[in-house]
Design a protein around this motif. Structure first.
Motif, PDB file in Angstrom:
ATOM      1  N   ILE A 173      13.158 -32.596   5.890  1.00  0.00           N
ATOM      2  CA  ILE A 173      13.596 -33.179   7.156  1.00  0.00           C
ATOM      3  C   ILE A 173      12.427 -33.579   8.058  1.00  0.00           C
ATOM      4  O   ILE A 173      12.617 -34.309   9.030  1.00  0.00           O
ATOM      5  CB  ILE A 173      14.535 -32.207   7.911  1.00  0.00           C
ATOM      6  CG1 ILE A 173      13.805 -30.907   8.258  1.00  0.00           C
ATOM      7  CG2 ILE A 173      15.783 -31.919   7.088  1.00  0.00           C
ATOM      8  CD1 ILE A 173      14.616 -29.974   9.138  1.00  0.00           C
ATOM      9  N   ILE A 174      11.224 -33.087   7.728  1.00  0.00           N
ATOM     10  CA  ILE A 174      10.022 -33.481   8.466  1.00  0.00           C
ATOM     11  C   ILE A 174       8.937 -33.840   7.461  1.00  0.00           C
ATOM     12  O   ILE A 174       8.684 -33.086   6.516  1.00  0.00           O
ATOM     13  CB  ILE A 174       9.513 -32.354   9.391  1.00  0.00           C
ATOM     14  CG1 ILE A 174      10.589 -31.921  10.378  1.00  0.00           C
ATOM     15  CG2 ILE A 174       8.264 -32.807  10.156  1.00  0.00           C
ATOM     16  CD1 ILE A 174      10.194 -30.726  11.224  1.00  0.00           C
ATOM     17  N   LEU A 184      18.059 -34.888   7.792  1.00  0.00           N
ATOM     18  CA  LEU A 184      18.488 -33.821   8.700  1.00  0.00           C
ATOM     19  C   LEU A 184      20.010 -33.778   8.759  1.00  0.00           C
ATOM     20  O   LEU A 184      20.622 -32.705   8.717  1.00  0.00           O
ATOM     21  CB  LEU A 184      17.908 -34.052  10.091  1.00  0.00           C
ATOM     22  CG  LEU A 184      18.347 -33.045  11.164  1.00  0.00           C
ATOM     23  CD1 LEU A 184      17.864 -31.646  10.828  1.00  0.00           C
ATOM     24  CD2 LEU A 184      17.844 -33.475  12.539  1.00  0.00           C
ATOM     25  N   SER A 185      20.631 -34.939   8.821  1.00  0.00           N
ATOM     26  CA  SER A 185      22.095 -35.008   8.867  1.00  0.00           C
ATOM     27  C   SER A 185      22.703 -34.509   7.560  1.00  0.00           C
ATOM     28  O   SER A 185      23.684 -33.768   7.568  1.00  0.00           O
ATOM     29  CB  SER A 185      22.528 -36.448   9.140  1.00  0.00           C
ATOM     30  OG  SER A 185      23.931 -36.566   9.111  1.00  0.00           O
ATOM     31  N   SER A 187      21.480 -32.356   5.562  1.00  0.00           N
ATOM     32  CA  SER A 187      21.288 -30.914   5.422  1.00  0.00           C
ATOM     33  C   SER A 187      22.329 -30.117   6.193  1.00  0.00           C
ATOM     34  O   SER A 187      22.419 -28.896   6.049  1.00  0.00           O
ATOM     35  CB  SER A 187      19.888 -30.525   5.910  1.00  0.00           C
ATOM     36  OG  SER A 187      19.796 -30.650   7.321  1.00  0.00           O
ATOM     37  N   GLY A 188      23.120 -30.810   7.035  1.00  0.00           N
ATOM     38  CA  GLY A 188      24.145 -30.137   7.822  1.00  0.00           C
ATOM     39  C   GLY A 188      23.615 -29.531   9.108  1.00  0.00           C
ATOM     40  O   GLY A 188      24.317 -28.765   9.770  1.00  0.00           O
ATOM     41  N   LYS A 189      22.381 -29.861   9.457  1.00  0.00           N
ATOM     42  CA  LYS A 189      21.773 -29.330  10.680  1.00  0.00           C
ATOM     43  C   LYS A 189      21.685 -30.424  11.743  1.00  0.00           C
ATOM     44  O   LYS A 189      21.796 -31.612  11.448  1.00  0.00           O
ATOM     45  CB  LYS A 189      20.372 -28.779  10.387  1.00  0.00           C
ATOM     46  CG  LYS A 189      20.356 -27.656   9.371  1.00  0.00           C
ATOM     47  CD  LYS A 189      21.130 -26.430   9.855  1.00  0.00           C
ATOM     48  CE  LYS A 189      21.055 -25.283   8.883  1.00  0.00           C
ATOM     49  NZ  LYS A 189      21.798 -24.093   9.355  1.00  0.00           N
ATOM     50  N   THR A 190      21.458 -29.991  12.981  1.00  0.00           N
ATOM     51  CA  THR A 190      21.363 -30.928  14.097  1.00  0.00           C
ATOM     52  C   THR A 190      19.953 -30.903  14.674  1.00  0.00           C
ATOM     53  O   THR A 190      19.159 -29.995  14.407  1.00  0.00           O
ATOM     54  CB  THR A 190      22.364 -30.563  15.205  1.00  0.00           C
ATOM     55  OG1 THR A 190      22.017 -29.269  15.731  1.00  0.00           O
ATOM     56  CG2 THR A 190      23.788 -30.526  14.660  1.00  0.00           C
ATOM     57  N   LYS A 191      19.679 -31.901  15.515  1.00  0.00           N
ATOM     58  CA  LYS A 191      18.376 -31.970  16.178  1.00  0.00           C
ATOM     59  C   LYS A 191      18.194 -30.773  17.119  1.00  0.00           C
ATOM     60  O   LYS A 191      17.079 -30.228  17.234  1.00  0.00           O
ATOM     61  CB  LYS A 191      18.286 -33.278  16.983  1.00  0.00           C
ATOM     62  CG  LYS A 191      16.978 -33.479  17.739  1.00  0.00           C
ATOM     63  CD  LYS A 191      15.814 -33.665  16.799  1.00  0.00           C
ATOM     64  CE  LYS A 191      14.593 -34.229  17.512  1.00  0.00           C
ATOM     65  NZ  LYS A 191      14.142 -33.462  18.664  1.00  0.00           N
ATOM     66  N   ALA A 192      19.281 -30.343  17.766  1.00  0.00           N
ATOM     67  CA  ALA A 192      19.204 -29.189  18.663  1.00  0.00           C
ATOM     68  C   ALA A 192      18.819 -27.933  17.889  1.00  0.00           C
ATOM     69  O   ALA A 192      17.998 -27.128  18.350  1.00  0.00           O
ATOM     70  CB  ALA A 192      20.543 -28.990  19.371  1.00  0.00           C
ATOM     71  N   TRP A 193      19.398 -27.750  16.698  1.00  0.00           N
ATOM     72  CA  TRP A 193      19.051 -26.591  15.858  1.00  0.00           C
ATOM     73  C   TRP A 193      17.581 -26.639  15.477  1.00  0.00           C
ATOM     74  O   TRP A 193      16.874 -25.623  15.534  1.00  0.00           O
ATOM     75  CB  TRP A 193      19.918 -26.590  14.600  1.00  0.00           C
ATOM     76  CG  TRP A 193      19.480 -25.576  13.574  1.00  0.00           C
ATOM     77  CD1 TRP A 193      19.822 -24.257  13.509  1.00  0.00           C
ATOM     78  CD2 TRP A 193      18.592 -25.806  12.466  1.00  0.00           C
ATOM     79  NE1 TRP A 193      19.211 -23.658  12.436  1.00  0.00           N
ATOM     80  CE2 TRP A 193      18.450 -24.578  11.783  1.00  0.00           C
ATOM     81  CE3 TRP A 193      17.913 -26.926  11.992  1.00  0.00           C
ATOM     82  CZ2 TRP A 193      17.650 -24.452  10.655  1.00  0.00           C
ATOM     83  CZ3 TRP A 193      17.107 -26.798  10.873  1.00  0.00           C
ATOM     84  CH2 TRP A 193      16.990 -25.574  10.211  1.00  0.00           C
ATOM     85  N   LEU A 194      17.092 -27.820  15.086  1.00  0.00           N
ATOM     86  CA  LEU A 194      15.694 -27.965  14.689  1.00  0.00           C
ATOM     87  C   LEU A 194      14.763 -27.649  15.857  1.00  0.00           C
ATOM     88  O   LEU A 194      13.744 -26.966  15.684  1.00  0.00           O
ATOM     89  CB  LEU A 194      15.436 -29.381  14.176  1.00  0.00           C
ATOM     90  CG  LEU A 194      13.996 -29.703  13.776  1.00  0.00           C
ATOM     91  CD1 LEU A 194      13.530 -28.781  12.650  1.00  0.00           C
ATOM     92  CD2 LEU A 194      13.869 -31.167  13.348  1.00  0.00           C
ATOM     93  N   ASP A 195      15.114 -28.133  17.042  1.00  0.00           N
ATOM     94  CA  ASP A 195      14.279 -27.866  18.218  1.00  0.00           C
ATOM     95  C   ASP A 195      14.184 -26.368  18.486  1.00  0.00           C
ATOM     96  O   ASP A 195      13.116 -25.850  18.829  1.00  0.00           O
ATOM     97  CB  ASP A 195      14.852 -28.587  19.447  1.00  0.00           C
ATOM     98  CG  ASP A 195      14.691 -30.097  19.348  1.00  0.00           C
ATOM     99  OD1 ASP A 195      13.805 -30.546  18.595  1.00  0.00           O
ATOM    100  OD2 ASP A 195      15.456 -30.821  20.016  1.00  0.00           O
ATOM    101  N   GLY A 211       8.426 -30.211   6.457  1.00  0.00           N
ATOM    102  CA  GLY A 211       9.488 -29.287   6.824  1.00  0.00           C
ATOM    103  C   GLY A 211      10.691 -29.470   5.924  1.00  0.00           C
ATOM    104  O   GLY A 211      11.140 -30.601   5.713  1.00  0.00           O
ATOM    105  N   GLN A 212      11.202 -28.368   5.368  1.00  0.00           N
ATOM    106  CA  GLN A 212      12.351 -28.432   4.461  1.00  0.00           C
ATOM    107  C   GLN A 212      13.406 -27.406   4.856  1.00  0.00           C
ATOM    108  O   GLN A 212      13.080 -26.324   5.354  1.00  0.00           O
ATOM    109  CB  GLN A 212      11.926 -28.176   3.014  1.00  0.00           C
ATOM    110  CG  GLN A 212      11.130 -29.309   2.386  1.00  0.00           C
ATOM    111  CD  GLN A 212      10.860 -29.042   0.907  1.00  0.00           C
ATOM    112  OE1 GLN A 212      10.505 -27.941   0.520  1.00  0.00           O
ATOM    113  NE2 GLN A 212      11.026 -30.062   0.089  1.00  0.00           N
TER     114      GLN A 212
END
Length: 286
Positions: A173-174, A184-185, A187-195, A211-212
């Protein structure tokens, strides 16, 4: 046209042509070659080299030769899909080197392999003791596939009667300090989760080389600065600790209550949790 410029143009032209031919033939031509494909590859490379350097040949002649030799593996591949006899004749078949723990000496001689070469192939598979091998076969591409004896194989979750784990493909994702929104989408994760994860690790996205997200939803970070260490995820160990605490609480409740019905309920649920912990402890500890 100067000689050097003509050679340059011819070389570039045939490099492009070879690239196109390889793409048409497919990845198999550059990975697992049959004897026929091996010969074809050598001839095609030789034609391209000769046409690049020898100005006495017309480019049109080289194109015709490349077309014929490039078409040959496509036709052979099609016939191989349709006929097992043709496939066996062109691609060959595997040769058993070890069967039921016994070395097949005649098959070694047939393939012109020495015992040292066979042992070298076994070592390349991480096998150093011949007695550990139940079955070994030399494939058409020259690789050796090995089946260890039952008591020498690594333990699996099914051997331990543990629940299976369905792992998914890790998502990058990075990359090079930049966010890959599509992955990122997926993977089922959000930008807020990553932050939140980056903030907890004490880094910014610009500091991240790679980043994985793994199949368990955990984030792995590799930073540009190799001196910095990112703490490992504690989610699974924390979950294990919570489950064990829940078992202790249920057992405590069972001892504290005067109701036999409530005592039985607490004890039964504590046993269920203990069984769940036993099945998942190896996974949660990793």
């Amino acid at each position: 046209m100067p000689d050097w410029l003509e050679i340059f143009v011819r070389s570039i032209s045939f490099l492009i042509i070879l690239f196109v031919i390889t793409k048409i033939i497919g990845k198999r031509q550059i990975s697992q070659l049959s004897f026929f494909e091996y010969i074809t590859g050598i001839v095609i490379g030789n034609i391209a080299a000769q046409m690049s350097m020898d100005k006495s040949f017309f480019i049109s002649e080289g194109l015709i030769a490349l077309f014929v030799w490039g078409l040959a593996p496509l036709i052979a591949g099609y016939l191989a899909l349709k006929s097992k006899k043709f496939r066996t004749a062109v691609e060959g078949k595997g040769t058993v080197f070890i069967k039921d723990g016994k070395v097949m000496e005649e098959n070694l001689k047939k393939e012109k392999y020495t015992i040292d070469e066979m042992l070298s192939l076994l070592r390349s598979k991480g096998v150093f003791f011949l007695a550990d091998v139940e079955y070994a076969v030399l494939e058409q591409d020259g690789s050796l596939n090995v089946l260890l004896k039952k008591d020498k194989r690594p333990l699996t979750r099914s051997d331990l009667q543990l629940l299976p784990i369905n792992e998914k493909e890790p998502r990058t994702i990075i990359m090079d300090g930049k966010l890959l929104n599509e992955d990122l989408s997926k993977s089922g994760k959000t930008k807020a989760w990553l932050d939140e994860e980056l903030e907890a690790a004490g880094v910014t996205i610009e500091n991240v080389f790679l980043g994985q997200v793994n199949s368990y939803g955990e984030l792995y970070l590799d930073l540009y600065d190799d001196q910095l260490q990112v703490s490992a995820s504690q989610e699974r160990p924390l979950l294990l600790a919570t489950l064990k605490k829940s078992v202790a609480d249920l057992e405590s409740f069972a001892l504290a209550t005067d109701s036999q019905e409530a005592k039985n309920m607490y004890e039964q649920n504590a046993k269920k949790l203990q069984k769940l912990i036993k099945q998942t402890e190896m996974y949660l500890q990793s």
